[in-house]
Design a protein around this motif. Structure first.
Motif, PDB file in Angstrom:
ATOM      1  N   ALA A 134     -21.453 -30.862  -3.521  1.00 18.93           N
ATOM      2  CA  ALA A 134     -22.550 -30.979  -4.475  1.00 18.93           C
ATOM      3  C   ALA A 134     -22.161 -31.863  -5.658  1.00 18.93           C
ATOM      4  CB  ALA A 134     -22.966 -29.593  -4.964  1.00 18.93           C
ATOM      5  N   VAL A 135     -20.933 -31.676  -6.148  1.00 23.57           N
ATOM      6  CA  VAL A 135     -20.454 -32.482  -7.284  1.00 23.57           C
ATOM      7  C   VAL A 135     -20.404 -33.968  -6.920  1.00 23.57           C
ATOM      8  CG1 VAL A 135     -18.351 -32.993  -8.603  1.00 23.57           C
ATOM      9  CG2 VAL A 135     -19.192 -30.640  -8.435  1.00 23.57           C
ATOM     10  N   ASP A 179     -10.744 -37.407  -5.547  1.00 19.58           N
ATOM     11  CA  ASP A 179     -12.177 -37.325  -5.813  1.00 19.58           C
ATOM     12  C   ASP A 179     -12.497 -36.383  -6.966  1.00 19.58           C
ATOM     13  OD1 ASP A 179     -13.364 -38.851  -3.419  1.00 19.58           O
ATOM     14  OD2 ASP A 179     -12.012 -37.444  -2.447  1.00 19.58           O
ATOM     15  N   ILE A 180     -11.742 -35.289  -7.071  1.00 18.66           N
ATOM     16  CA  ILE A 180     -12.073 -34.230  -8.033  1.00 18.66           C
ATOM     17  C   ILE A 180     -10.786 -33.664  -8.623  1.00 18.66           C
ATOM     18  CG2 ILE A 180     -12.994 -31.868  -8.252  1.00 18.66           C
ATOM     19  CD1 ILE A 180     -15.032 -32.570  -6.075  1.00 18.66           C
ATOM     20  N   LEU A 210     -15.056 -29.470 -23.025  1.00 19.93           N
ATOM     21  CA  LEU A 210     -14.696 -29.563 -21.610  1.00 19.93           C
ATOM     22  C   LEU A 210     -15.679 -28.805 -20.740  1.00 19.93           C
ATOM     23  CD1 LEU A 210     -12.338 -30.928 -20.043  1.00 19.93           C
ATOM     24  CD2 LEU A 210     -11.453 -28.623 -19.710  1.00 19.93           C
ATOM     25  N   VAL A 211     -16.114 -27.630 -21.194  1.00 21.78           N
ATOM     26  CA  VAL A 211     -17.082 -26.841 -20.435  1.00 21.78           C
ATOM     27  C   VAL A 211     -18.387 -27.619 -20.265  1.00 21.78           C
ATOM     28  CG1 VAL A 211     -18.572 -24.798 -20.566  1.00 21.78           C
ATOM     29  CG2 VAL A 211     -16.110 -24.574 -20.955  1.00 21.78           C
ATOM     30  N   ALA A 212     -18.839 -28.270 -21.352  1.00 17.84           N
ATOM     31  CA  ALA A 212     -20.056 -29.074 -21.267  1.00 17.84           C
ATOM     32  C   ALA A 212     -19.855 -30.294 -20.366  1.00 17.84           C
ATOM     33  CB  ALA A 212     -20.476 -29.519 -22.665  1.00 17.84           C
ATOM     34  N   ARG A 213     -18.632 -30.797 -20.329  1.00 21.42           N
ATOM     35  CA  ARG A 213     -18.303 -31.982 -19.527  1.00 21.42           C
ATOM     36  C   ARG A 213     -18.191 -31.665 -18.035  1.00 21.42           C
ATOM     37  NH1 ARG A 213     -16.491 -34.845 -16.164  1.00 21.42           N
ATOM     38  NH2 ARG A 213     -15.023 -36.611 -16.301  1.00 21.42           N
ATOM     39  N   ALA A 214     -17.892 -30.413 -17.690  1.00 18.15           N
ATOM     40  CA  ALA A 214     -17.624 -30.033 -16.296  1.00 18.15           C
ATOM     41  C   ALA A 214     -18.817 -30.315 -15.390  1.00 18.15           C
ATOM     42  CB  ALA A 214     -17.248 -28.556 -16.216  1.00 18.15           C
ATOM     43  N   ASP A 215     -18.525 -30.742 -14.180  1.00 18.84           N
ATOM     44  CA  ASP A 215     -19.570 -30.966 -13.177  1.00 18.84           C
ATOM     45  C   ASP A 215     -19.947 -29.671 -12.464  1.00 18.84           C
ATOM     46  OD1 ASP A 215     -19.812 -34.059 -13.092  1.00 18.84           O
ATOM     47  OD2 ASP A 215     -17.656 -33.685 -13.035  1.00 18.84           O
ATOM     48  N   ALA A 216     -19.037 -28.708 -12.458  1.00 22.60           N
ATOM     49  CA  ALA A 216     -19.324 -27.385 -11.882  1.00 22.60           C
ATOM     50  C   ALA A 216     -18.315 -26.392 -12.437  1.00 22.60           C
ATOM     51  CB  ALA A 216     -19.258 -27.420 -10.360  1.00 22.60           C
ATOM     52  N   ILE A 217     -18.769 -25.146 -12.599  1.00 20.95           N
ATOM     53  CA  ILE A 217     -17.895 -24.066 -13.027  1.00 20.95           C
ATOM     54  C   ILE A 217     -18.025 -22.941 -12.002  1.00 20.95           C
ATOM     55  CG2 ILE A 217     -17.384 -22.362 -14.819  1.00 20.95           C
ATOM     56  CD1 ILE A 217     -18.509 -24.311 -16.852  1.00 20.95           C
ATOM     57  N   ILE A 218     -16.884 -22.578 -11.426  1.00 20.73           N
ATOM     58  CA  ILE A 218     -16.838 -21.551 -10.387  1.00 20.73           C
ATOM     59  C   ILE A 218     -16.341 -20.245 -10.984  1.00 20.73           C
ATOM     60  CG2 ILE A 218     -15.672 -20.836  -8.257  1.00 20.73           C
ATOM     61  CD1 ILE A 218     -15.506 -23.782  -7.469  1.00 20.73           C
ATOM     62  N   ALA A 219     -16.935 -19.140 -10.585  1.00 21.37           N
ATOM     63  CA  ALA A 219     -16.419 -17.809 -10.919  1.00 21.37           C
ATOM     64  C   ALA A 219     -16.455 -16.954  -9.663  1.00 21.37           C
ATOM     65  CB  ALA A 219     -17.237 -17.164 -12.032  1.00 21.37           C
ATOM     66  N   ALA A 220     -15.564 -15.969  -9.623  1.00 19.33           N
ATOM     67  CA  ALA A 220     -15.425 -15.157  -8.408  1.00 19.33           C
ATOM     68  C   ALA A 220     -16.528 -14.131  -8.239  1.00 19.33           C
ATOM     69  CB  ALA A 220     -14.062 -14.459  -8.399  1.00 19.33           C
ATOM     70  N   VAL A 228     -14.139 -29.886 -11.777  1.00 20.15           N
ATOM     71  CA  VAL A 228     -14.537 -28.535 -11.391  1.00 20.15           C
ATOM     72  C   VAL A 228     -13.586 -27.564 -12.084  1.00 20.15           C
ATOM     73  CG1 VAL A 228     -14.687 -26.865  -9.490  1.00 20.15           C
ATOM     74  CG2 VAL A 228     -15.521 -29.209  -9.175  1.00 20.15           C
ATOM     75  N   ILE A 229     -14.128 -26.522 -12.700  1.00 21.96           N
ATOM     76  CA  ILE A 229     -13.317 -25.496 -13.359  1.00 21.96           C
ATOM     77  C   ILE A 229     -13.567 -24.164 -12.663  1.00 21.96           C
ATOM     78  CG2 ILE A 229     -12.915 -24.184 -15.481  1.00 21.96           C
ATOM     79  CD1 ILE A 229     -13.869 -26.627 -17.051  1.00 21.96           C
ATOM     80  N   THR A 230     -12.496 -23.499 -12.260  1.00 21.51           N
ATOM     81  CA  THR A 230     -12.629 -22.102 -11.862  1.00 21.51           C
ATOM     82  C   THR A 230     -12.327 -21.253 -13.081  1.00 21.51           C
ATOM     83  OG1 THR A 230     -12.111 -22.407  -9.522  1.00 21.51           O
ATOM     84  CG2 THR A 230     -11.715 -20.234 -10.441  1.00 21.51           C
ATOM     85  N   TRP A 231     -13.300 -20.442 -13.488  1.00 19.48           N
ATOM     86  CA  TRP A 231     -13.184 -19.618 -14.692  1.00 19.48           C
ATOM     87  C   TRP A 231     -12.685 -18.239 -14.276  1.00 19.48           C
ATOM     88  CZ3 TRP A 231     -13.717 -21.422 -19.562  1.00 19.48           C
ATOM     89  CH2 TRP A 231     -13.729 -20.483 -20.600  1.00 19.48           C
ATOM     90  N   HIS A 232     -11.371 -18.053 -14.402  1.00 20.21           N
ATOM     91  CA  HIS A 232     -10.778 -16.782 -13.978  1.00 20.21           C
ATOM     92  C   HIS A 232     -11.003 -15.685 -15.013  1.00 20.21           C
ATOM     93  CE1 HIS A 232      -8.689 -18.389 -10.426  1.00 20.21           C
ATOM     94  NE2 HIS A 232      -8.564 -19.493 -11.142  1.00 20.21           N
TER      95      HIS A 232
END
Length: 412
Positions: free
Chosen positions: A406-407, A119-120, A168-178, A144-148
């Motif tokens: 959500a995505v 799915d993702i 790619l950042v603009a293409r992402a459906d979600a960006i996760i950060a801690a 989905v990108i996790t931005w470490h």
């Protein structure tokens, strides 16, 4: 009076009806069928770092709720599969590293095959190799990108890579950060103009290995018996430039004589650090432990009086080891990097914060804590409470699943 005629509703097109039916089917299907997520976890070996440890903990949580798999760069020129309890790690043959990036010619093809039925795709950045592999996935692939952290060491090449990263950042459906500070401190996420795509999901710690069991207490006591009459400062991590261990060694010259530094880890700078310690006359005051096995790491956390994270670059964006030390009730001394490091360790609450690359300030903070047991205990208690409240595997798991739903348009 003549009644005004109401306009007749336009019939919905067959295409729109099909779209509505498909979305309804997808919502119902996901009630009965599990999600399937492909992670790109960078590396997987005995000497992997914080990102890889995070991915391992995350997958151990998610495997109970969905299908997961992990594709990474191997540390050799052959491909292999590691069968974990509940998921597989696909280690792709690597020809070598260029500017810290693995060259895995078979990763794009293998990723496309693995993504069938997924799915993702969940990428963990920075990692240009997984970025390239993603472009070989079907165009429908959810991302989905996790931005470490931002790219730091290879910044001189960023002008070439940034346009592709922006795409790619603009293409992402979600960006996760801690932490929220990951977003506020980043200079490389400008292409994400939809703030709704930015989601904070804290890293989670499995607290079980860090509890005071009989084995852990015994291991800590064995360490303390080696340094009777000494207070123990502990630091651990890969021996690389941004960890700032050279500044910690210089600080040790001004730290109280009744303190010893246990410096764990290995890496390309290990020989240089040992030579520096010898040049500084720190024999007997600094002990290089080498790489510490995972099951022995809690012994060091519980044995120490202070944990130090002297990192000097924003490549250290969270400091998972400082959170683990806090889970053992230890105060932390770290450097102000204006990012997630000091979101985790709060100055004057859970520890002390000093300017980076300042051995004198680092020594002063360590001495302040070494001289004041009450302060150490108070900070350690607050540190333990903070991580067990904020940085739990439940918070991480629930937050990540919420992003996935959500995505896919499955949010309640």
């Amino acid at each position: 009076c003549r009644a005004e005629a109401r306009p007749t509703a336009r019939p919905t097109s067959l295409y729109n009806q099909a779209i509505i039916a498909f979305r309804l089917f997808r919502r119902v299907a996901h009630l009965f069928f599990t999600l399937n997520i492909l992670h790109f976890g960078r590396f997987y070996s005995g000497n992997f770092g914080g990102i890889e440890r995070h991915v391992g903990t995350l997958l151990d949580c998610l495997k109970e709720r969905m299908q997961v798999s992990n594709i990474v760069a191997n540390d050799s020129c052959k491909s292999e599969v590691v069968h974990k309890d509940g998921y597989d790690v696909h280690k792709m043959a690597t020809l070598g590293l260029v500017a810290g990036t693995a060259l895995c010619p078979t990763m794009p093809y293998r990723a496309r095959k693995l993504f069938e039925g997924c799915d993702i795709a969940h990428l963990h950045f920075p990692d240009p190799m997984s970025h390239l592999a993603f472009y070989f996935l079907p165009k429908r692939a959810k991302l989905v990108i996790t931005w470490h952290s931002d790219i730091i060491r290879q910044r001189r090449w960023l002008f070439l890579y940034q346009p592709f990263l922006n795409h790619l950042v603009a293409r992402a459906d979600a960006i996760i950060a801690a932490t929220p500070k990951h977003f506020s401190s980043s200079t490389q996420l400008g292409a994400c103009r939809d703030s709704g795509k930015k989601r904070v999901v804290p890293y989670g710690i499995d607290f079980l290995p860090f509890e005071k069991t009989a084995g852990t207490v015994a291991g800590a006591e064995r360490l303390r018996k080696k340094y009777v009459g000494k207070k123990i400062i502990f630091a651990v991590g890969r021996h690389v430039y941004y960890k700032g261990f050279d500044y910690l060694l210089r600080a040790m010259r001004a730290v109280a004589d009744d303190a010893v530094l246990l410096l764990g880890g290995a890496g390309p700078e290990a020989a240089t650090l040992k030579a520096l310690a010898e040049d500084l006359g720190l024999a007997g005051r600094v002990v290089f432990t080498g790489r510490i096995p995972e099951d022995e790491l809690p012994h060091y956390f519980h044995a120490c009086d202070i944990f130090c994270l002297p990192s000097v670059e924003q490549g250290e964006a969270f400091g998972l080891v400082q959170a683990e030390a806090m889970a053992c009730g230890k105060p932390v001394v770290c450097c102000e990097l204006n990012n997630g490091v000091t979101y985790v360790n709060q100055a004057g609450v859970t520890g002390l914060v000093v300017p980076p690359r300042d051995p004198q300030a680092l020594a002063a903070a360590l001495n302040d804590l070494l001289a004041d047991e009450r302060m150490r205990l108070a900070y350690g208690h607050a540190a333990n409470a903070r991580v067990r409240r904020e940085f739990t595997v439940d918070n991480m798991s629930e937050g990540t699943v919420a992003v996935y739903r959500a995505v896919l348009g499955l949010s309640a």
